[in-house]
Design an enzyme around this catalytic site. Structure first.
Site, PDB file in Angstrom:
ATOM      1  N   ASP A 319     -61.704   3.343   6.699  1.00  0.00           N
ATOM      2  CA  ASP A 319     -61.721   2.113   5.649  1.00  0.00           C
ATOM      3  C   ASP A 319     -62.953   2.533   4.547  1.00  0.00           C
ATOM      4  O   ASP A 319     -63.120   1.982   3.751  1.00  0.00           O
ATOM      5  CB  ASP A 319     -61.913   0.794   6.246  1.00  0.00           C
ATOM      6  CG  ASP A 319     -60.611   0.240   6.997  1.00  0.00           C
ATOM      7  OD1 ASP A 319     -59.724   0.959   6.545  1.00  0.00           O
ATOM      8  OD2 ASP A 319     -60.603  -0.515   7.556  1.00  0.00           O
ATOM      9  N   LYS A 346     -52.520   1.810   2.490  1.00  0.00           N
ATOM     10  CA  LYS A 346     -53.582   0.872   2.757  1.00  0.00           C
ATOM     11  C   LYS A 346     -53.257  -0.077   1.853  1.00  0.00           C
ATOM     12  O   LYS A 346     -52.085  -0.090   1.411  1.00  0.00           O
ATOM     13  CB  LYS A 346     -55.108   1.354   2.588  1.00  0.00           C
ATOM     14  CG  LYS A 346     -55.584   2.351   3.704  1.00  0.00           C
ATOM     15  CD  LYS A 346     -55.390   1.627   5.147  1.00  0.00           C
ATOM     16  CE  LYS A 346     -55.660   2.917   6.371  1.00  0.00           C
ATOM     17  NZ  LYS A 346     -55.613   1.966   7.699  1.00  0.00           N
TER      18      LYS A 346
HETATM   19  C1  S3P Z   1     -57.522  -2.313  11.544  1.00  0.00           C
HETATM   20  C2  S3P Z   1     -56.972  -0.558  11.498  1.00  0.00           C
HETATM   21  C3  S3P Z   1     -56.805   0.039  10.138  1.00  0.00           C
HETATM   22  C4  S3P Z   1     -57.798  -0.337   9.424  1.00  0.00           C
HETATM   23  C5  S3P Z   1     -57.552  -1.742   9.025  1.00  0.00           C
HETATM   24  C6  S3P Z   1     -58.112  -2.732  10.204  1.00  0.00           C
HETATM   25  C7  S3P Z   1     -57.512  -3.094  12.703  1.00  0.00           C
HETATM   26  O1  S3P Z   1     -55.382   0.101  10.056  1.00  0.00           O
HETATM   27  O2  S3P Z   1     -57.585   0.563   8.299  1.00  0.00           O
HETATM   28  O3  S3P Z   1     -58.568  -1.885   8.008  1.00  0.00           O
HETATM   29  O4  S3P Z   1     -58.086  -4.141  12.612  1.00  0.00           O
HETATM   30  O5  S3P Z   1     -56.705  -2.760  13.659  1.00  0.00           O
HETATM   31  P1  S3P Z   1     -54.363   1.387  10.627  1.00  0.00           P
HETATM   32  O6  S3P Z   1     -54.206   0.842  12.081  1.00  0.00           O
HETATM   33  O7  S3P Z   1     -53.358   1.058   9.713  1.00  0.00           O
HETATM   34  O8  S3P Z   1     -55.143   2.786  10.530  1.00  0.00           O
END
Ligand code: S3P
Length: 430
Positions: A319, A346
């Site tokens: 992120d 995203k």
């Molecule tokens: C998150 C996982 C990440 C991240 C998101 C929050 C989480 O996404 O980018 O902001 O809380 O599990 P991804 O699992 O798609 O990588």
């Protein structure tokens, strides 16, 4: 033309900041408390739109969530098998975490549920969760051959465990499978190519669930109940702290202390990379909040130099790439980021958004299939677009504050994770 905010160039940033509660941990705290049968107080919960989407979905599933006068949440759960059928469509808003984790839980429930979300979430891939859950026996239908919202989850009878090698590193996918695994017959195992954030694993352990973790794999077995802690104290969000880590590193004369920041090693890639670039960052007062490590972080201005960032570290700073790009534009030489194809999925296609918007400010950025090449740049004032993506908006604000200012169109999307960000930025300007 949408509404815009102007960020002025900043002289220096000095002072102390308590960054808001961690978004990932806030979501999980309400969900897990909702699946427990004793009340849980949640301190330092993140009152921002994404986590409020989780609160609203949990309430629709019969969980009592009270916001106390002292801003704590008091969650009175219904036990592992006590959620009730929602009488309307669940709206996850902009929040992938709300949706994907709840899909894992709801796939195992003996009732019908449906989900939608905002324009961004309706265009994000859900097949990556639907596919493994379906292999476990879940009955989920979604738009466009089970790839996109809206979606419906039908009662499936019982779920069976799977051994699932994940095609990508994703905490949301991993968590959905582990949560379904809580209800499935047998041992559910997930293996990631690289380890993503492990808040689900740590919080499940806090709630008395035994997991086996070896290398990049996690295994879980069916449990009959969760045993909840009385209190969860959510650490500050390192992904929010990241904007200050970069801003103070690139604005001469800056000196900030960020207090109570979560420093879980699956999240600290941003610190490792900035240190490698030459940043002046130190951790102090290291301690624990439950199973999560926490520290205060001091950051001072320093001359940065470009580096190469590759696939393995990406999940530990996934992120933070938008704001890391800002650091790279102020660093001597060239920075290359590769293995970051996940950024295309995203809140917006972040690789595209970063390249397009920072280029408007004079950034020397080349977008390639799974990353970015960034050269040291001299920025000028420009009008840029946030794509309704909170992290793009805040990264633009940092670039404007460190450069010659910026106008940000659709600036209020920061409410997703850090509603006070612009106010804190203007208050800190020394
Ligand atoms: C998150 C996982 C990440 C991240 C998101 C929050 C989480 O996404 O980018 O902001 O809380 O599990 P991804 O699992 O798609 O990588």
């Amino acid at each position: 033309m949408g509404e815009a905010i102007t960020i002025q160039p900043t002289r220096n940033l000095t002072g102390s900041i308590k960054v808001p509660g961690d978004k990932s941990i806030s979501h999980r705290s309400v969900m897990f408390a909702g699946l427990s049968s004793t009340p849980v107080r949640i301190k330092n919960f993140l009152f921002a739109q994404d986590c409020l989407s989780t609160v609203s979905c949990m309430r629709s599933l019969g969980v009592k969530v009270e916001i106390m006068e002292n801003k704590e949440l008091l969650v009175t759960g219904r036990g592992l098998h006590g959620l009730t059928e929602p009488e309307n469509v669940l709206d996850a808003g902009n929040s992938g975490t709300t949706l994907r984790l709840l899909m894992g839980i709801l796939a195992a429930q003996p009732f019908f549920s449906t989900f939608t979300g905002d324009h961004s979430l309706r265009n994000r891939p859900m097949g990556r969760v639907i596919m493994p859950l379906s292999k476990m026996g879940a009955k989920i239908s979604a738009r466009q051959q089970s790839r996109l919202l809206p979606l419906a989850i039908m009662p499936a009878g019982s779920l069976n465990a799977i051994d699932y090698p994940m095609p990508m590193a994703s905490a949301q996918v991993k968590s959905a499978i582990l949560l379904a695994g809580l209800f499935a017959q047998g041992i559910t195992k997930v293996t990631e190519p690289y380890i993503s954030r492990d808040h689900t694993e740590r919080m499940l352990e806090t709630f008395g669930v035994k997991l086996e973790r070896t290398g990049n794999s996690v295994s879980i077995e069916k449990v009959s109940e969760l045993s909840a802690p009385k209190v969860i104290d959510v650490p500050g969000d390192i992904s929010s702290a990241a904007f200050w880590l970069v801003a103070a590193s690139i604005i001469p004369g800056s000196h900030l202390v960020l207090t109570n920041v979560g420093v879980n090693p699956t999240r600290t890639g941003i610190i490792d990379v900035l240190l490698q670039m030459g940043a002046d960052i130190t951790l102090s007062n290291e301690r624990w909040s439950g199973t999560e490590p926490v520290a205060d972080i001091t950051v001072k201005y320093a001359k940065l130099c470009g580096i190469s960032i590759q696939a393995e570290i990406i999940p530990r700073l996934v992120d933070e790439i938008p704001v890391l790009t800002v650091a790279a534009m102020f660093a001597e030489g060239k920075t290359t980021i590769s293995g970051a194809g996940e950024l295309r999925f995203k809140e917006t296609d972040r690789l595209k958004a970063i390249a397009a918007e920072f280029t408007k400010m004079g950034g020397k950025i080349i977008e390639n299939q799974d990353g970015l090449d960034i050269e040291q740049s001299t920025l000028h004032m420009a009008r840029c677009y946030s794509y309704h993506d909170h992290r793009i908006a805040m990264a633009l604000a940092v670039a404007g504050a460190a450069g010659r200012g910026v106008e940000i169109e659709e600036p209020h999307c920061i409410d997703i994770s850090y509603p006070e960000f612009y106010t804190v930025l203007s208050e800190l300007n020394g």
